[in-house]
Write a protein that holds these residues in place. Structure first.
Motif, PDB file in Angstrom:
ATOM      1  N   ILE A 129      -2.181   1.696  -2.473  1.00 47.69           N
ATOM      2  CA  ILE A 129      -1.120   1.291  -3.401  1.00 47.69           C
ATOM      3  C   ILE A 129      -0.162   0.440  -2.579  1.00 47.69           C
ATOM      4  O   ILE A 129       0.383   0.920  -1.571  1.00 47.69           O
ATOM      5  CB  ILE A 129      -0.372   2.525  -3.967  1.00 47.69           C
ATOM      6  CG1 ILE A 129      -1.337   3.601  -4.459  1.00 47.69           C
ATOM      7  CG2 ILE A 129       0.621   2.108  -5.045  1.00 47.69           C
ATOM      8  CD1 ILE A 129      -2.276   3.160  -5.521  1.00 47.69           C
ATOM      9  N   ASP A 130       0.076  -0.805  -2.965  1.00 45.86           N
ATOM     10  CA  ASP A 130       0.821  -1.705  -2.082  1.00 45.86           C
ATOM     11  C   ASP A 130       1.200  -2.981  -2.827  1.00 45.86           C
ATOM     12  O   ASP A 130       0.494  -3.402  -3.747  1.00 45.86           O
ATOM     13  CB  ASP A 130      -0.079  -2.083  -0.880  1.00 45.86           C
ATOM     14  CG  ASP A 130       0.698  -2.436   0.370  1.00 45.86           C
ATOM     15  OD1 ASP A 130       1.827  -2.935   0.251  1.00 45.86           O
ATOM     16  OD2 ASP A 130       0.152  -2.218   1.459  1.00 45.86           O
ATOM     17  N   ALA A 131       2.308  -3.591  -2.392  1.00 48.39           N
ATOM     18  CA  ALA A 131       2.618  -4.946  -2.876  1.00 48.39           C
ATOM     19  C   ALA A 131       1.846  -5.985  -2.086  1.00 48.39           C
ATOM     20  O   ALA A 131       1.600  -7.082  -2.573  1.00 48.39           O
ATOM     21  CB  ALA A 131       4.116  -5.219  -2.731  1.00 48.39           C
ATOM     22  N   HIS A 132       1.476  -5.634  -0.856  1.00 48.36           N
ATOM     23  CA  HIS A 132       0.903  -6.603   0.082  1.00 48.36           C
ATOM     24  C   HIS A 132      -0.577  -6.317   0.313  1.00 48.36           C
ATOM     25  O   HIS A 132      -0.973  -5.150   0.396  1.00 48.36           O
ATOM     26  CB  HIS A 132       1.652  -6.523   1.416  1.00 48.36           C
ATOM     27  CG  HIS A 132       3.142  -6.618   1.234  1.00 48.36           C
ATOM     28  ND1 HIS A 132       3.941  -5.502   1.121  1.00 48.36           N
ATOM     29  CD2 HIS A 132       3.950  -7.695   1.105  1.00 48.36           C
ATOM     30  CE1 HIS A 132       5.196  -5.878   0.932  1.00 48.36           C
ATOM     31  NE2 HIS A 132       5.236  -7.213   0.917  1.00 48.36           N
ATOM     32  N   ALA A 133      -1.358  -7.370   0.458  1.00 49.28           N
ATOM     33  CA  ALA A 133      -2.793  -7.172   0.680  1.00 49.28           C
ATOM     34  C   ALA A 133      -3.056  -6.668   2.100  1.00 49.28           C
ATOM     35  O   ALA A 133      -4.056  -5.998   2.344  1.00 49.28           O
ATOM     36  CB  ALA A 133      -3.545  -8.471   0.429  1.00 49.28           C
ATOM     37  N   PHE A 214      -0.547   5.121   0.395  1.00 51.40           N
ATOM     38  CA  PHE A 214       0.461   4.795  -0.615  1.00 51.40           C
ATOM     39  C   PHE A 214       1.648   4.151   0.075  1.00 51.40           C
ATOM     40  O   PHE A 214       2.430   4.808   0.742  1.00 51.40           O
ATOM     41  CB  PHE A 214       0.886   6.090  -1.330  1.00 51.40           C
ATOM     42  CG  PHE A 214       1.525   5.916  -2.675  1.00 51.40           C
ATOM     43  CD1 PHE A 214       2.471   4.931  -2.923  1.00 51.40           C
ATOM     44  CD2 PHE A 214       1.182   6.772  -3.719  1.00 51.40           C
ATOM     45  CE1 PHE A 214       3.050   4.795  -4.173  1.00 51.40           C
ATOM     46  CE2 PHE A 214       1.759   6.648  -4.981  1.00 51.40           C
ATOM     47  CZ  PHE A 214       2.693   5.658  -5.203  1.00 51.40           C
ATOM     48  N   ASP A 215       1.770   2.830  -0.076  1.00 53.02           N
ATOM     49  CA  ASP A 215       2.916   2.096   0.460  1.00 53.02           C
ATOM     50  C   ASP A 215       4.007   2.092  -0.618  1.00 53.02           C
ATOM     51  O   ASP A 215       3.735   1.747  -1.778  1.00 53.02           O
ATOM     52  CB  ASP A 215       2.468   0.663   0.791  1.00 53.02           C
ATOM     53  CG  ASP A 215       3.562  -0.183   1.414  1.00 53.02           C
ATOM     54  OD1 ASP A 215       4.732  -0.050   1.025  1.00 53.02           O
ATOM     55  OD2 ASP A 215       3.224  -1.010   2.282  1.00 53.02           O
ATOM     56  N   ALA A 216       5.224   2.466  -0.213  1.00 55.76           N
ATOM     57  CA  ALA A 216       6.321   2.585  -1.181  1.00 55.76           C
ATOM     58  C   ALA A 216       6.539   1.309  -1.984  1.00 55.76           C
ATOM     59  O   ALA A 216       6.943   1.358  -3.148  1.00 55.76           O
ATOM     60  CB  ALA A 216       7.613   2.958  -0.446  1.00 55.76           C
ATOM     61  N   ASP A 217       6.244   0.138  -1.377  1.00 57.30           N
ATOM     62  CA  ASP A 217       6.536  -1.103  -2.087  1.00 57.30           C
ATOM     63  C   ASP A 217       5.495  -1.458  -3.150  1.00 57.30           C
ATOM     64  O   ASP A 217       5.641  -2.459  -3.856  1.00 57.30           O
ATOM     65  CB  ASP A 217       6.775  -2.273  -1.116  1.00 57.30           C
ATOM     66  CG  ASP A 217       5.563  -2.608  -0.256  1.00 57.30           C
ATOM     67  OD1 ASP A 217       4.427  -2.525  -0.749  1.00 57.30           O
ATOM     68  OD2 ASP A 217       5.763  -2.977   0.923  1.00 57.30           O
ATOM     69  N   GLY A 218       4.442  -0.647  -3.299  1.00 59.52           N
ATOM     70  CA  GLY A 218       3.515  -0.843  -4.415  1.00 59.52           C
ATOM     71  C   GLY A 218       4.222  -0.662  -5.748  1.00 59.52           C
ATOM     72  O   GLY A 218       3.971  -1.382  -6.716  1.00 59.52           O
TER      73      GLY A 218
END
Ligand SMILES: [Mn+2]
Length: 293
Positions: A129-133, A214-218
């Motif tokens: 889960i992330d905003a960044h690839a 799980f990245d918070a920025d997702g």
């Protein structure tokens, strides 16, 4: 010195044991500051959260026991040093049975854990889960940077589901397009329903076990503003909790991390939401899994 996750008595017998590993690592954070404070903020916020989930009709304190490990080693100088240190500590554990909930720190914490589990779990897939690839080959002079973490995981040959990604280079976009058998992207501008997404993920990962990173920025920054590189247009809390609820019963979950939380002084919104995100993964899985204790 940390208190235990959810402030529960550590290691209660008869429940599925989870190692909570705070890794307050911040070495290569691109922009915002403070991910080193993420683990402590998550632990403190966890004392305020009810272990009972009314929607799932399940109480995590009756399913799992938690033991929070001390991160006793010194905070290290760079991502490669961190990687080596985490690998050394993991040698004392068995990937076949030890479940880690690792709290970052920046996203570089995931690689040694994924490697650890991949060795004992053939067919392991990663749900990110992330905003960044995070598919850059190197960043700021290191192939172990948080911006490269999924490229290193791809080097292991593992399938990856990338949910919520919306910030990457054209080179990363080409890479995703050219590897449809290995990467399943779920972009926020083209998001299926959580139920459809769960079906797609199950079909893509096959019968193999999964690791959740799980990245918070997702999530959209309106839900978790406290993160180093916020990106608008992210996942909603409701979407992601419904996704976990739809995914299980389903693939075996071998471990998870939650990273990139950067607490904002004077507000506990981000860390409280982070704890709820973690508990939704764990409660959705452990309330439906048939486990041999
Ligand atoms: Mn990210």
């Amino acid at each position: 010195m940390y208190n235990n996750f959810l402030d529960l008595e550590p290691g209660r017998p008869g429940l599925f044991p989870i190692h909570v590993w705070p890794v307050p690592y911040q070495g290569t954070v691109s922009y915002g500051d403070g991910t080193k404070n993420g683990p402590e903020a998550i632990l403190k916020a966890s004392y305020q959260i009810e272990p009972y989930d009314p929607e799932l009709a399940a109480d995590i304190s009756e399913l799992c026991s938690f033991k929070t490990l001390e991160h006793q080693r010194p905070i290290v100088s760079g991502p490669q040093h961190l990687y080596q240190q985490m690998r050394e500590l993991l040698e004392e554990f068995d990937a076949a049975g030890d479940f880690f909930l690792t709290l970052g720190g920046e996203h570089s914490i995931s690689l040694p854990l994924v490697e650890f589990y991949a060795r004992k779990h053939p067919g392991l897939a990663v749900i990110q889960i992330d905003a960044h690839a995070d598919l850059r080959q190197d960043f700021e002079g290191s192939p172990y940077s948080h911006a490269c973490i999924m490229a290193r995981i791809r080097d292991l040959g593992l399938k990856t589901v990338q949910i919520g990604i919306r910030s990457f280079t054209s080179i990363e976009a080409d890479y995703i397009r050219n590897n449809p058998d290995h990467i399943l992207p779920l972009y926020p501008w083209d998001l299926p329903t959580p139920q459809q997404a769960a079906l797609m993920v199950r079909e893509f990962t096959g019968k193999g076990p999964v690791y959740v990173s799980f990245d918070a920025d997702g999530l959209d920054p309106s839900f978790i503003p406290g993160t180093g590189t916020p990106e608008p247009g992210g996942l909603s809390y409701t979407w992601i909790k419904d996704f976990w609820k739809s995914l299980w019963p389903g693939p075996k979950l071998v471990g998870m991390d939650f990273c990139e939380l950067s607490p904002i002084p004077g507000s506990v919104v981000s860390e409280s939401t982070a704890v709820k995100c973690i508990l939704k993964v764990l409660t959705s899985y452990f309330s439906t899994a048939r486990l041999k204790l």
